[in-house]
Design an enzyme around this catalytic site. Structure first.
Site, short mmCIF file in Angstrom:
data_model
loop_
_atom_site.label_atom_id
_atom_site.label_comp_id
_atom_site.label_asym_id
_atom_site.label_seq_id
_atom_site.Cartn_x
_atom_site.Cartn_y
_atom_site.Cartn_z
N ASP A 1 -0.14 2.17 4.32
CA ASP A 1 -1.24 3.00 3.83
C ASP A 1 -1.54 3.91 5.02
O ASP A 1 -2.09 3.44 6.02
CB ASP A 1 -2.46 2.13 3.49
CG ASP A 1 -3.63 2.98 3.02
OD1 ASP A 1 -3.76 4.11 3.50
OD2 ASP A 1 -4.42 2.50 2.20
N HIS A 2 -1.16 5.18 4.92
CA HIS A 2 -1.21 6.00 6.14
C HIS A 2 -2.64 6.15 6.68
O HIS A 2 -2.82 6.47 7.84
CB HIS A 2 -0.52 7.36 5.92
CG HIS A 2 -1.36 8.36 5.17
ND1 HIS A 2 -1.45 8.37 3.80
CD2 HIS A 2 -2.13 9.38 5.59
CE1 HIS A 2 -2.25 9.35 3.43
NE2 HIS A 2 -2.68 9.99 4.50
N HIS B 1 -6.50 3.83 -0.08
CA HIS B 1 -7.23 4.38 1.06
C HIS B 1 -8.72 4.00 1.06
O HIS B 1 -9.26 3.56 2.06
CB HIS B 1 -7.11 5.91 1.10
CG HIS B 1 -5.70 6.42 1.04
ND1 HIS B 1 -4.65 5.76 1.62
CD2 HIS B 1 -5.17 7.53 0.48
CE1 HIS B 1 -3.53 6.46 1.42
NE2 HIS B 1 -3.82 7.53 0.73
C1 BG6 Z 1 -2.01 10.46 -0.28
C2 BG6 Z 1 -2.29 10.86 -1.71
O1 BG6 Z 1 -1.85 9.08 -0.19
O2 BG6 Z 1 -3.10 10.86 0.55
C3 BG6 Z 1 -2.53 12.35 -1.81
O3 BG6 Z 1 -1.17 10.52 -2.51
C4 BG6 Z 1 -3.61 12.78 -0.84
O4 BG6 Z 1 -2.87 12.71 -3.13
C5 BG6 Z 1 -3.32 12.25 0.56
O5 BG6 Z 1 -3.66 14.18 -0.85
C6 BG6 Z 1 -4.49 12.52 1.49
O6 BG6 Z 1 -4.14 12.17 2.79
P1 BG6 Z 1 -4.81 12.87 4.04
O7 BG6 Z 1 -4.21 12.19 5.22
O8 BG6 Z 1 -4.45 14.31 3.94
O9 BG6 Z 1 -6.29 12.65 3.91
#
Ligand code: BG6
Length: 517
Positions: A185-186, A248
């Site tokens: 989960d980045h 997230h």
């Molecule tokens: C991803 C989603 O996991 O996270 C995207 O699939 C979203 O829809 C993105 O835009 C948002 O990530 P960040 O790091 O730009 O907040």
């Protein structure tokens, strides 16, 4: 700088390595780790794909992605050549045993060249529908056997609902031990998200008041200005609840609400996080409308540009009922949080990009200042800003200078960019490095994934049988549908307005003029 000798020799295998994820995220992150001398000294990347491609073509293709997305800027030719020498292409079908025997041969060849048994990391940058099959084939080819030295990495979405998540977890478990499975989960790789743990548990100041006695409500916002862009095909089958909330936002909720960990052990931290999910009050089917609001953006204007509605996006059905906005009200039923609402919201095409956690403290028990002193009075608030303004702000009351007692809201700020000279690494750099170090702290465990799905299933089920009648129900550039207001428990509660100006991001209310003398 000294080469990083701590990491074991590593063969990093990317399934689907010619796709977008590898191009935009994985390769730039590996290249930046290389520039920072954080890759293992003996390191090799095998990019697996189905098409025909020469090594040089692969390197050329990846270089473009790295030039665009590397955190460290322009790619210098000498450095790129050194890095690219470690990249190799392997053509193969993911369901054919021959692919895996070739892969095994390639890995073994490196072991021989290096005179040491390398760790093998299998990164599945493929569509999720292939995760089960690839994992099975890796198992059958005995490529998952060495529990200490082999790991599999997969990206969200982990399943489409509870049953598919359980099925996927089971099929991964047929070939790999849970300790070998790294689910990304980045958000967990973001510095500011990790800083929630540091802030809460490295400073004794806040822990005594981090509970229902002092906190009125918690609001977690992950707002995006972008629409679905080129991902309409995927997104239309997912929606905001699956795409953002199940992973997230749930992870942010866990970090804010968890009990202090006893040690920094990966499983100890993950146990504490999953405890939160188990304590969240279940949402009953007949009460979904009191706990959840969905929305979909129409066409309109955003930042001076005309933008199309969700239903006009590429890959999206004309009558799509997929939500691009979700707001939820949750309660964590335990001693710390009983009856404190946690408001969560996320959406696309909102006013601006902003991810933040707001801890709204209770009012003072008794207002001892005269009414004219406290016209501007606001309860204390802590804002943990994740993106784009990385930092923490504490909003408190102070006396405005002058002969009279007038209270003003002021802010104490900590900002990453101003405080630290070192730039924050990209989330993927952190996460890939952790996979190579075999540190699973920032990765999701099977039980966390399933607990999050279990919690959200009633919402998904009710929404599936009761299509929205009012979509699209919010205009681009707003904070989502009006109905989200209806979730707020008390009149004093509000959805916080995320920061406006990146250079002066913190709460607009603080810009109020001082009270007239
Ligand atoms: C991803 C989603 O996991 O996270 C995207 O699939 C979203 O829809 C993105 O835009 C948002 O990530 P960040 O790091 O730009 O907040």
């Amino acid at each position: 700088m000294k080469i990083n000798e701590q990491l074991e020799p590593t063969v990093f295998v990317i399934f689907g390595g010619t796709g977008d994820l590898a191009w935009r995220k994985l390769m730039p992150a590996l290249f930046d780790l290389f520039l920072d001398r954080r890759l293992p000294q003996l390191f090799s990347v095998i990019v697996l794909g189905r098409g025909k491609l020469a090594d040089d073509e692969l390197r050329h293709h990846l270089r473009e992605g790295v030039s665009q997305f590397s955190r460290l800027g322009k790619v210098e030719i000498g450095q790129w050549k050194q890095f690219a020498d470690q990249l190799q292409y392997l053509q193969g079908d993911y369901d054919k045993p021959e692919t895996y025997s070739t892969l095994e041969n390639q890995c073994t060849r490196r072991d021989k060249e290096w005179g040491s048994k390398a760790q093998r990391i299998f990164y599945l940058a493929t569509p999720p529908s292939m995760f089960g099959e690839i994992s099975k084939c890796l198992g059958e080819a005995k490529l998952a056997r060495d529990r200490k030295r082999t790991r599999i990495v997969i990206e969200k979405p982990i399943g489409y609902n509870l049953s598919s998540a359980i099925a996927l977890n089971n099929s991964l478990a047929d070939a790999f031990d849970e300790s070998q499975i790294f689910r990304i989960d980045h958000y967990l790789g973001k510095e500011t998200v990790q800083n929630i743990l540091a802030f809460r548990f490295a400073n004794p100041l806040f822990e005594p008041i981090w509970n229902r006695h002092y906190i009125d409500y918690v609001a977690i916002t992950v707002a995006e200005e972008v629409g679905v862009g080129t991902r309409g095909g995927y997104y239309d089958g997912a929606g905001a609840l699956r795409d953002m909330v199940q992973n997230h936002l749930m992870q942010l909720l866990c970090l804010v609400a968890m009990e202090p960990m006893v040690s920094f052990d990966a499983n100890e931290i993950r146990n504490k996080k999953v405890d939160v999910l188990h304590a969240v009050r279940p949402i009953h089917h007949d009460a979904v409308h009191q706990s959840a609001v969905r929305g979909q953006y129409g066409k309109g204007w955003l930042s001076g540009n005309e933008v199309c509605g969700y239903r006009e996006e590429d890959g999206v059905a004309l009558e799509s009922q997929t939500e691009t906005f979700v707001a939820l009200k949750l309660f964590v039923d335990n001693w710390r949080w009983q009856d404190v609402p946690f408001y969560l919201r996320t959406g696309k095409r909102l006013t601006r990009q902003a991810s933040e956690v707001v801890i709204q403290f209770r009012s003072v028990p008794h207002q001892s200042f005269p009414p004219e002193a406290s016209i501007d009075w606001q309860a204390s608030r802590l804002v943990i800003s994740i993106h784009p303004n990385e930092g923490i702000v504490l909003r408190i009351q102070a006396k405005h200078p002058g002969p009279q007692m007038h209270l003003r809201t002021v802010e104490m700020k900590f900002n990453y960019q101003e405080t630290f000279s070192a730039p924050s690494p990209d989330a993927y750099e952190t996460l890939l490095w952790d996979v190579m170090k075999n540190d699973a702290t920032l990765f999701m465990r099977a039980d966390q994934i399933e607990a999050a799905w279990r919690l959200l299933m009633p919402v998904l089920e009710v929404w599936a049988v009761a299509p929205p009648s009012d979509f699209p129900n919010y205009a681009p550039g707003t904070w989502g549908p009006e109905a989200a207001q209806g979730l707020l428990l008390h009149p004093g509660h509000s959805w916080p307005l995320p920061a406006e100006d990146p250079k002066r991001p913190w709460c607009p209310p603080c810009q109020n003029p001082p009270p007239a003398k």
